[in-house]
Motif scaffolding. Sequence first.
Motif, PDB file in Angstrom:
ATOM      1  N   PHE A  35      35.119  61.278  44.207  1.00 29.57           N
ATOM      2  CA  PHE A  35      35.848  59.882  43.676  1.00 29.57           C
ATOM      3  C   PHE A  35      34.440  58.896  43.989  1.00 29.57           C
ATOM      4  N   TYR A  36      33.878  58.537  42.959  1.00 25.91           N
ATOM      5  CA  TYR A  36      32.579  57.469  43.023  1.00 25.91           C
ATOM      6  C   TYR A  36      33.185  56.046  42.700  1.00 25.91           C
ATOM      7  N   VAL A  37      32.549  55.290  43.281  1.00 25.51           N
ATOM      8  CA  VAL A  37      32.328  53.936  43.230  1.00 25.51           C
ATOM      9  C   VAL A  37      31.068  53.498  43.115  1.00 25.51           C
ATOM     10  N   ARG A  38      30.849  52.360  42.010  1.00 30.78           N
ATOM     11  CA  ARG A  38      29.461  51.991  41.765  1.00 30.78           C
ATOM     12  C   ARG A  38      29.775  50.346  41.687  1.00 30.78           C
ATOM     13  N   ARG A  39      28.718  49.802  42.617  1.00 31.16           N
ATOM     14  CA  ARG A  39      29.164  48.498  42.808  1.00 31.16           C
ATOM     15  C   ARG A  39      27.842  47.771  42.256  1.00 31.16           C
ATOM     16  N   ALA A  40      28.276  46.756  41.142  1.00 32.83           N
ATOM     17  CA  ALA A  40      26.834  46.122  40.217  1.00 32.83           C
ATOM     18  C   ALA A  40      26.827  44.673  40.810  1.00 32.83           C
ATOM     19  N   LEU A  41      28.016  43.929  41.463  1.00 33.99           N
ATOM     20  CA  LEU A  41      27.778  42.514  41.744  1.00 33.99           C
ATOM     21  C   LEU A  41      28.254  42.642  43.266  1.00 33.99           C
ATOM     22  N   PRO A  42      28.035  41.862  44.236  1.00 31.07           N
ATOM     23  CA  PRO A  42      26.777  40.857  44.006  1.00 31.07           C
ATOM     24  C   PRO A  42      25.336  41.911  44.140  1.00 31.07           C
ATOM     25  N   SER A  43      24.341  41.404  43.510  1.00 25.71           N
ATOM     26  CA  SER A  43      23.199  42.004  43.581  1.00 25.71           C
ATOM     27  C   SER A  43      22.015  41.031  44.144  1.00 25.71           C
ATOM     28  N   VAL A  44      20.784  41.595  44.324  1.00 27.34           N
ATOM     29  CA  VAL A  44      19.822  40.952  44.999  1.00 27.34           C
ATOM     30  C   VAL A  44      19.347  39.761  43.958  1.00 27.34           C
ATOM     31  N   LYS A  45      19.363  39.934  42.824  1.00 32.38           N
ATOM     32  CA  LYS A  45      18.688  39.005  41.718  1.00 32.38           C
ATOM     33  C   LYS A  45      19.763  38.321  41.078  1.00 32.38           C
ATOM     34  N   THR A  46      21.140  38.820  41.120  1.00 33.11           N
ATOM     35  CA  THR A  46      22.326  38.152  40.445  1.00 33.11           C
ATOM     36  C   THR A  46      23.325  38.143  41.290  1.00 33.11           C
ATOM     37  N   ARG A  47      23.758  37.120  42.044  1.00 30.45           N
ATOM     38  CA  ARG A  47      24.758  37.105  42.750  1.00 30.45           C
ATOM     39  C   ARG A  47      26.066  36.612  42.175  1.00 30.45           C
ATOM     40  N   MET A  48      26.163  36.210  40.896  1.00 32.44           N
ATOM     41  CA  MET A  48      27.348  35.929  40.216  1.00 32.44           C
ATOM     42  C   MET A  48      26.947  35.567  38.843  1.00 32.44           C
ATOM     43  N   VAL A  49      27.925  36.173  37.879  1.00 34.57           N
ATOM     44  CA  VAL A  49      27.929  35.825  36.488  1.00 34.57           C
ATOM     45  C   VAL A  49      29.275  35.149  35.953  1.00 34.57           C
ATOM     46  N   GLY A  50      28.882  33.607  35.957  1.00 39.82           N
ATOM     47  CA  GLY A  50      30.140  32.781  35.694  1.00 39.82           C
ATOM     48  C   GLY A  50      30.707  33.046  37.103  1.00 39.82           C
ATOM     49  N   PRO A  51      32.175  33.036  37.138  1.00 31.50           N
ATOM     50  CA  PRO A  51      32.842  33.011  38.352  1.00 31.50           C
ATOM     51  C   PRO A  51      32.855  34.531  39.093  1.00 31.50           C
ATOM     52  N   PHE A  52      32.258  35.503  38.232  1.00 30.91           N
ATOM     53  CA  PHE A  52      32.290  36.800  38.993  1.00 30.91           C
ATOM     54  C   PHE A  52      31.466  37.084  39.996  1.00 30.91           C
ATOM     55  N   ILE A  53      31.903  37.105  41.376  1.00 32.36           N
ATOM     56  CA  ILE A  53      31.180  37.603  42.512  1.00 32.36           C
ATOM     57  C   ILE A  53      31.117  38.913  42.871  1.00 32.36           C
ATOM     58  N   PHE A  54      32.111  39.779  42.406  1.00 28.17           N
ATOM     59  CA  PHE A  54      32.065  41.216  42.699  1.00 28.17           C
ATOM     60  C   PHE A  54      32.394  42.025  41.837  1.00 28.17           C
ATOM     61  N   PHE A  55      31.860  43.166  41.532  1.00 28.39           N
ATOM     62  CA  PHE A  55      32.157  44.017  40.384  1.00 28.39           C
ATOM     63  C   PHE A  55      32.128  45.471  40.744  1.00 28.39           C
ATOM     64  N   ASP A  56      33.145  46.258  40.705  1.00 26.53           N
ATOM     65  CA  ASP A  56      33.087  47.466  41.413  1.00 26.53           C
ATOM     66  C   ASP A  56      33.782  48.550  40.279  1.00 26.53           C
ATOM     67  N   HIS A  57      33.120  49.433  39.732  1.00 33.60           N
ATOM     68  CA  HIS A  57      33.591  50.552  38.830  1.00 33.60           C
ATOM     69  C   HIS A  57      33.867  51.827  39.585  1.00 33.60           C
ATOM     70  N   PHE A  58      35.443  52.107  39.471  1.00 30.65           N
ATOM     71  CA  PHE A  58      35.490  53.438  40.228  1.00 30.65           C
ATOM     72  C   PHE A  58      36.182  54.492  39.267  1.00 30.65           C
ATOM     73  N   GLY A  59      35.554  55.615  39.623  1.00 31.60           N
ATOM     74  CA  GLY A  59      35.930  56.942  38.808  1.00 31.60           C
ATOM     75  C   GLY A  59      35.291  56.990  37.570  1.00 31.60           C
ATOM     76  N   PRO A  60      35.348  57.783  36.717  1.00 30.00           N
ATOM     77  CA  PRO A  60      36.699  58.553  36.510  1.00 30.00           C
ATOM     78  C   PRO A  60      36.886  59.500  37.441  1.00 30.00           C
ATOM     79  N   ALA A  61      37.952  60.007  37.940  1.00 30.50           N
ATOM     80  CA  ALA A  61      38.198  61.031  38.891  1.00 30.50           C
ATOM     81  C   ALA A  61      39.761  61.635  38.857  1.00 30.50           C
ATOM     82  N   GLU A  62      40.064  62.523  39.631  1.00 31.33           N
ATOM     83  CA  GLU A  62      41.379  63.284  39.180  1.00 31.33           C
ATOM     84  C   GLU A  62      41.773  63.463  40.710  1.00 31.33           C
TER      85      GLU A  62
END
Length: 307
Positions: A35-62
């Motif tokens: 069960f993998y989770v990938r974190r794209a925000l916050p990052s070193v060079k991009t802390r926010m995109v508009g109001p988005f301050i945190f972005f996790d992509h989880f799965g796909p998993a079963e």
Amino acid sequence: MSFFPGQDPEAGNAFQCDAIAHVIVPRSADLGDEFYVRRALPSVKTRMVGPFIFFDHFGPAEFRVGQGLDVRPHPHIGLATVSYLFDGEIMHRDSLGTEVPIRPGEINLMTAGRGIVHSERTRSELRTTGSPIHGLQMWVALPAAHEEMAPAFAHHEVDEFPMVRDDDMFGRVVIGSLYGKTSPVKTTHETMFANIAMRPGASLPIDADHEERALYLVDGTIDIAGDTFEPGRLLVFKPGDKITVKAVTDAQFVILGGATMDGPRHIWWNFVSSRKDRIEQAKADWKAGHFDKVPGDEIEFIPLPEK
């Protein structure tokens, strides 16, 4: 919800498209049973995109029989969580008394404001059969004037969102306005989020109307100005530049962004604020048990991290 204490993602290599400011390579963590989770925000060079301050992509998993998601009750302040699923189901409960499942294409928008507690779990019925899980967990910062607003929760069904489509493209405008369509989801700051699916050979322009924009590729391969991108990349675009995305294969991605936030934000664990002292107060309040309980999920909780 913050699935794992990952380090900041890294920026990728430079690309020939001048409209791309940064390519963010998410940090990835295996929480067990692939069960993998990938974190794209916050990052070193991009802390926010508009109001988005945190972005996790989880799965796909079963999840196997007997397994499931168990994110115990935990607090938030100064933000709104945006939950969006591609597959599976998650049961949301919070300290307002909300108890609602979220399913693919729907959205949960939980505004923490001055403070809320919630849990996210797999229903017992799904644990008897096993179930898939795949989605996004995002946080948007609240404007300084709304950071201490009353907590709130809104759930929106799939058929509430306006769609844009042609023979080779399907898009759902989930938050904000895009391609002349406007979502019914209410926000406190100009916010945009859309889910796009394209067939091979299809092209789609990305409007420059929003001050800050990014694209996260969920599935497939896309081409922008001769550069190809594989899944699991957050492409942060420069303001004002028009961009055309071409699908090399069947592809699915999300577009996110909005107006620049009214100043930087501090983020610690599940707390976001324009003031460091407010985060310290929230830490003390959670440790002392001053946040409200989650009805139906009062026993367990995630303790305050030591660091």
